[in-house]
Design a protein around this motif. Structure first.
Motif, PDB file in Angstrom:
ATOM      1  N   PHE A   1      -3.864   0.267   5.315  1.00 17.07           N
ATOM      2  CA  PHE A   1      -3.478  -1.143   5.245  1.00 17.07           C
ATOM      3  C   PHE A   1      -1.973  -1.323   5.095  1.00 17.07           C
ATOM      4  O   PHE A   1      -1.524  -2.276   4.462  1.00 17.07           O
ATOM      5  N   SER A   2      -1.206  -0.388   5.674  1.00 21.28           N
ATOM      6  CA  SER A   2       0.247  -0.578   5.720  1.00 21.28           C
ATOM      7  C   SER A   2       0.514  -1.504   6.911  1.00 21.28           C
ATOM      8  O   SER A   2       0.553  -1.053   8.064  1.00 21.28           O
TER       9      SER A   2
ATOM     10  N   ILE B   1      -7.685 -11.252  -1.063  1.00 21.76           N
ATOM     11  CA  ILE B   1      -7.649  -9.815  -1.383  1.00 21.76           C
ATOM     12  C   ILE B   1      -6.216  -9.285  -1.484  1.00 21.76           C
ATOM     13  O   ILE B   1      -5.867  -8.604  -2.451  1.00 21.76           O
TER      14      ILE B   1
ATOM     15  N   SER C   1      -5.928  -2.573  -6.558  1.00 16.93           N
ATOM     16  CA  SER C   1      -5.773  -3.578  -7.615  1.00 16.93           C
ATOM     17  C   SER C   1      -5.289  -2.943  -8.922  1.00 16.93           C
ATOM     18  O   SER C   1      -4.925  -3.645  -9.849  1.00 16.93           O
TER      19      SER C   1
ATOM     20  N   PRO D   1      -6.220  -8.994  -5.671  1.00 22.57           N
ATOM     21  CA  PRO D   1      -7.434  -9.801  -5.497  1.00 22.57           C
ATOM     22  C   PRO D   1      -7.506 -10.944  -6.531  1.00 22.57           C
ATOM     23  O   PRO D   1      -6.936 -10.842  -7.615  1.00 22.57           O
TER      24      PRO D   1
ATOM     25  N   THR E   1      -1.025   0.884  -0.609  1.00 29.40           N
ATOM     26  CA  THR E   1      -2.475   0.963  -0.834  1.00 29.40           C
ATOM     27  C   THR E   1      -3.074   2.227  -0.224  1.00 29.40           C
ATOM     28  O   THR E   1      -2.692   2.641   0.874  1.00 29.40           O
TER      29      THR E   1
HETATM   30  C1  LIG Z   1      -4.666  -8.344   5.441  1.00 29.79           C
HETATM   31  C2  LIG Z   1      -4.215  -7.332   4.449  1.00 29.79           C
HETATM   32  C3  LIG Z   1      -2.908  -6.858   4.495  1.00 29.79           C
HETATM   33  C4  LIG Z   1      -2.482  -5.872   3.588  1.00 29.79           C
HETATM   34  N1  LIG Z   1      -1.213  -5.365   3.690  1.00 29.79           N
HETATM   35  C5  LIG Z   1      -0.823  -4.361   2.881  1.00 29.79           C
HETATM   36  C6  LIG Z   1       0.449  -3.733   3.057  1.00 29.79           C
HETATM   37  O1  LIG Z   1       1.240  -4.116   3.903  1.00 29.79           O
HETATM   38  N2  LIG Z   1       0.754  -2.664   2.262  1.00 29.79           N
HETATM   39  C7  LIG Z   1      -0.103  -2.202   1.305  1.00 29.79           C
HETATM   40  O2  LIG Z   1       0.246  -1.244   0.628  1.00 29.79           O
HETATM   41  N3  LIG Z   1      -1.325  -2.792   1.113  1.00 29.79           N
HETATM   42  C8  LIG Z   1      -1.701  -3.830   1.888  1.00 29.79           C
HETATM   43  N4  LIG Z   1      -2.959  -4.393   1.739  1.00 29.79           N
HETATM   44  C9  LIG Z   1      -3.870  -3.863   0.748  1.00 29.79           C
HETATM   45  C10 LIG Z   1      -4.075  -4.793  -0.451  1.00 29.79           C
HETATM   46  O3  LIG Z   1      -2.897  -4.900  -1.194  1.00 29.79           O
HETATM   47  C11 LIG Z   1      -5.256  -4.227  -1.256  1.00 29.79           C
HETATM   48  O4  LIG Z   1      -6.407  -4.347  -0.446  1.00 29.79           O
HETATM   49  C12 LIG Z   1      -5.470  -4.955  -2.560  1.00 29.79           C
HETATM   50  O5  LIG Z   1      -4.438  -4.657  -3.474  1.00 29.79           O
HETATM   51  C13 LIG Z   1      -6.813  -4.546  -3.204  1.00 29.79           C
HETATM   52  O6  LIG Z   1      -6.915  -3.148  -3.305  1.00 29.79           O
HETATM   53  P1  LIG Z   1      -8.228  -2.400  -2.757  1.00 29.79           P
HETATM   54  O7  LIG Z   1      -8.476  -2.862  -1.355  1.00 29.79           O
HETATM   55  O8  LIG Z   1      -8.040  -0.958  -2.975  1.00 29.79           O
HETATM   56  O9  LIG Z   1      -9.426  -2.961  -3.613  1.00 29.79           O
HETATM   57  P2  LIG Z   1      -9.894  -2.472  -5.068  1.00 29.79           P
HETATM   58  O10 LIG Z   1      -8.720  -2.258  -5.941  1.00 29.79           O
HETATM   59  O11 LIG Z   1     -10.849  -1.364  -4.891  1.00 29.79           O
HETATM   60  O12 LIG Z   1     -10.656  -3.757  -5.569  1.00 29.79           O
HETATM   61  C14 LIG Z   1     -11.877  -4.161  -4.941  1.00 29.79           C
HETATM   62  C15 LIG Z   1     -12.435  -5.365  -5.656  1.00 29.79           C
HETATM   63  O13 LIG Z   1     -12.728  -5.029  -7.010  1.00 29.79           O
HETATM   64  C16 LIG Z   1     -12.668  -6.205  -7.792  1.00 29.79           C
HETATM   65  N5  LIG Z   1     -11.761  -6.010  -8.935  1.00 29.79           N
HETATM   66  C17 LIG Z   1     -10.664  -5.226  -9.001  1.00 29.79           C
HETATM   67  N6  LIG Z   1     -10.089  -5.339 -10.211  1.00 29.79           N
HETATM   68  C18 LIG Z   1     -10.840  -6.211 -10.931  1.00 29.79           C
HETATM   69  C19 LIG Z   1     -10.782  -6.747 -12.241  1.00 29.79           C
HETATM   70  N7  LIG Z   1      -9.790  -6.417 -13.068  1.00 29.79           N
HETATM   71  N8  LIG Z   1     -11.741  -7.632 -12.625  1.00 29.79           N
HETATM   72  C20 LIG Z   1     -12.730  -7.986 -11.788  1.00 29.79           C
HETATM   73  N9  LIG Z   1     -12.852  -7.509 -10.545  1.00 29.79           N
HETATM   74  C21 LIG Z   1     -11.917  -6.646 -10.107  1.00 29.79           C
HETATM   75  C22 LIG Z   1     -12.115  -7.328  -6.887  1.00 29.79           C
HETATM   76  O14 LIG Z   1     -13.187  -8.122  -6.414  1.00 29.79           O
HETATM   77  C23 LIG Z   1     -11.506  -6.555  -5.751  1.00 29.79           C
HETATM   78  O15 LIG Z   1     -11.445  -7.309  -4.539  1.00 29.79           O
HETATM   79  C24 LIG Z   1      -3.383  -5.397   2.611  1.00 29.79           C
HETATM   80  C25 LIG Z   1      -4.692  -5.890   2.555  1.00 29.79           C
HETATM   81  C26 LIG Z   1      -5.108  -6.847   3.456  1.00 29.79           C
HETATM   82  C27 LIG Z   1      -6.527  -7.337   3.386  1.00 29.79           C
END
Ligand SMILES: Cc1cc2nc3c(=O)[nH]c(=O)nc-3n(C[C@H](O)[C@H](O)[C@H](O)COP(=O)(O)OP(=O)(O)OC[C@H]3O[C@@H](n4cnc5c(N)ncnc54)[C@H](O)[C@@H]3O)c2cc1C
Length: 433
Positions: free
Chosen positions: A165-166, A379, A141, A383, A134
């Motif tokens: 968020f690694s 999330i 997402s 998500p 990420t």
């Molecule tokens: C506790 C925790 C641990 C994590 N650990 C790791 C890890 O070890 N390695 C890693 O690489 N990542 C990790 N992550 C990151 C996690 O995988 C991402 O936060 C997640 O994939 C969402 O990406 P983003 O935060 O960029 O949100 P975005 O992609 O920006 O999305 C934000 C919001 O947009 C909305 N959205 C997105 N797509 C759609 C859609 N198609 N339709 C409707 N609404 C939508 C949703 O409400 C979503 O929550 C972790 C996250 C958390 C919270």
């Protein structure tokens, strides 16, 4: 035909052992593990890990040739339900995230040399790992938009990018980094995975991002979520994990079983919150009776029991589909449980917290911590909205617009058709009148 909800008695004995062991050895440690710090926590875990190994339950997610048990997802799921009751129990069983998922990728895609260097020490508990996909400035997402690049330079690869968020990145010995290797390829074939030792020049761990789960500034603690700059990080050609362009395929292989493990662990958390809710209902008096006698509280208990049972059966079913038909066949079942299970966890913990009033909100009980944990579940690993979209799209593939725009079940239309077809019966009726 078999349709059996019972657990094989031999495996039930193992589950009983795990349950007793987790309650006796791990629950007491939970209250001080933050104070212990990573090194002393490791010391405290070592004798427990030996007991788990002696019982033959270590790293149960991996095939036997890699020191695992080759149990299959249903059995693993039942085990994770118990391990989920404590945030540190998976450490004692060699299947804590993200190491467990990373070991699965290494097992599937690693070369013999990569397995010797990284997988075996990871399984032995001598190394820690992180998964670095990420990015702060592209949507997690929709990882087809990743911007971290890996460019070939002679026999090496040079990686540049910004991740966050690694999980466990700040204490990891190596990171599995997802980077775009061919921006011109089809979106699903643009990225590849690389094994990057954390001490490689150019890997800059900026911080552990404070979160709802860890709102205070900290660095280098187990469970932190690192923000990392990769600046001209040079790794040799054999750092590539799997084939070039295979990053998303490998990520899916990691995430499918991982989501089942998460959902079963969430049920372990939900169950503990549920037990607290029921206990509280039996003794707290308000407005002339114990809380257990209020209908709202009874509804909360009954709804929570029903939702947990539904989530459990759905998750075990998804695990069974994965065991019997493979990960691809289980894709929709896994998407269903990911958002449904996260919602159930959230709602059960929320009700339990509410029933405890200010005590529930306080840090004198683990409910507020469970609530923060539950919020993240909606999330990570995709998500809710993305999983709902996947499920709804697949379901809608089975539907077509009705002819002439008239709904298939439109009663006047169906009645006209029935009158035409069964006109003779209606005519007899009229004749008899
Ligand atoms: C506790 C925790 C641990 C994590 N650990 C790791 C890890 O070890 N390695 C890693 O690489 N990542 C990790 N992550 C990151 C996690 O995988 C991402 O936060 C997640 O994939 C969402 O990406 P983003 O935060 O960029 O949100 P975005 O992609 O920006 O999305 C934000 C919001 O947009 C909305 N959205 C997105 N797509 C759609 C859609 N198609 N339709 C409707 N609404 C939508 C949703 O409400 C979503 O929550 C972790 C996250 C958390 C919270």
């Amino acid at each position: 035909m078999s349709w059996d909800f019972s657990t094989d008695p031999d495996y039930q004995l193992e589950l009983d052992w795990i349950d007793e062991f987790v309650r006796r050895e791990i629950w007491p440690l939970e209250t001080i593990w933050h104070e212990l710090g990573p090194e002393r926590l490791r010391d405290a875990m070592a004798p427990l890990q030996e007991q788990v190994k002696a019982r033959g339950l270590w790293a149960a997610h991996l095939p036997p040739e890699l020191g695992g048990q080759g149990m299959g997802q249903v059995r693993l799921g039942l085990m994770h339900e118990i391990l989920g009751t404590s945030p540190i129990a998976p450490l004692a069983f060699g299947n804590a995230a993200p190491d467990s998922g990373n070991s699965e990728i290494l097992a599937v895609a690693g070369t013999a040399e990569q397995k010797d260097l990284w997988l075996h020490p990871l399984l032995a508990g001598d190394l820690r790992s992180a998964f670095s996909m990420t990015e702060p400035h592209t949507p997690g997402s929709d990882p087809t938009q990743l911007s971290t690049r890996a460019v070939r330079d002679g026999d090496d690869w040079v990686i540049d990018g910004h991740k966050w968020f690694s999980s466990n990145g700040s204490i990891a010995d190596f990171l599995i980094v997802m980077a775009v290797t061919d921006p011109g390829a089809r979106p699903s074939q643009r990225a590849s995975m690389f094994i990057v030792p954390r001490d490689t020049p150019g890997v800059e761990i900026l911080r552990d991002v404070p979160t709802m789960e860890h709102p205070w500034e900290q660095f280098g603690a187990y469970g932190g979520h690192a923000e990392i700059l990769y600046r001209g990080v040079r790794v040799p050609g054999d750092a590539l994990l799997g084939r070039e362009g295979e990053g998303f395929v490998l990520a899916q292989q990691r995430l499918g079983p991982g989501r089942i493990h998460h959902c079963m662990r969430w049920l372990g958390v939900a169950r503990r919150a549920f037990d607290m809710m029921c206990e509280r209902a039996t003794y707290r008096q308000a407005h002339g009776s114990v809380l257990a006698e209020k209908q709202t509280v009874q509804n909360w208990i009954a709804d929570s029991a029903a939702e947990m049972q539904a989530a459990r059966l759905m998750t075990l079913h998804a695990a069974w589909v994965m065991d019997t038909q493979g990960a691809r066949a289980a894709m929709i079942d896994v998407a269903l449980i990911k958002f449904y299970g996260a919602r159930v966890l959230h709602d059960v913990v929320d009700r339990a917290l509410q029933l405890h009033g200010s005590l529930g909100y306080s840090t004198d009980l683990p409910l507020e911590q469970m609530y923060r944990f539950a919020r993240a579940a909606r999330i990570y690993d995709g998500p809710d909205e993305v999983h709902r979209q996947t499920v709804a799209r697949r379901i809608l593939h089975g539907y077509r617009p009705p002819a002439d725009g008239v709904p298939s079940e439109h009663l006047p239309t169906r009645r006209d058709q029935a009158r035409e077809r069964f006109g003779h019966l209606l005519a007899e009726l009229t004749a008899n009148d």
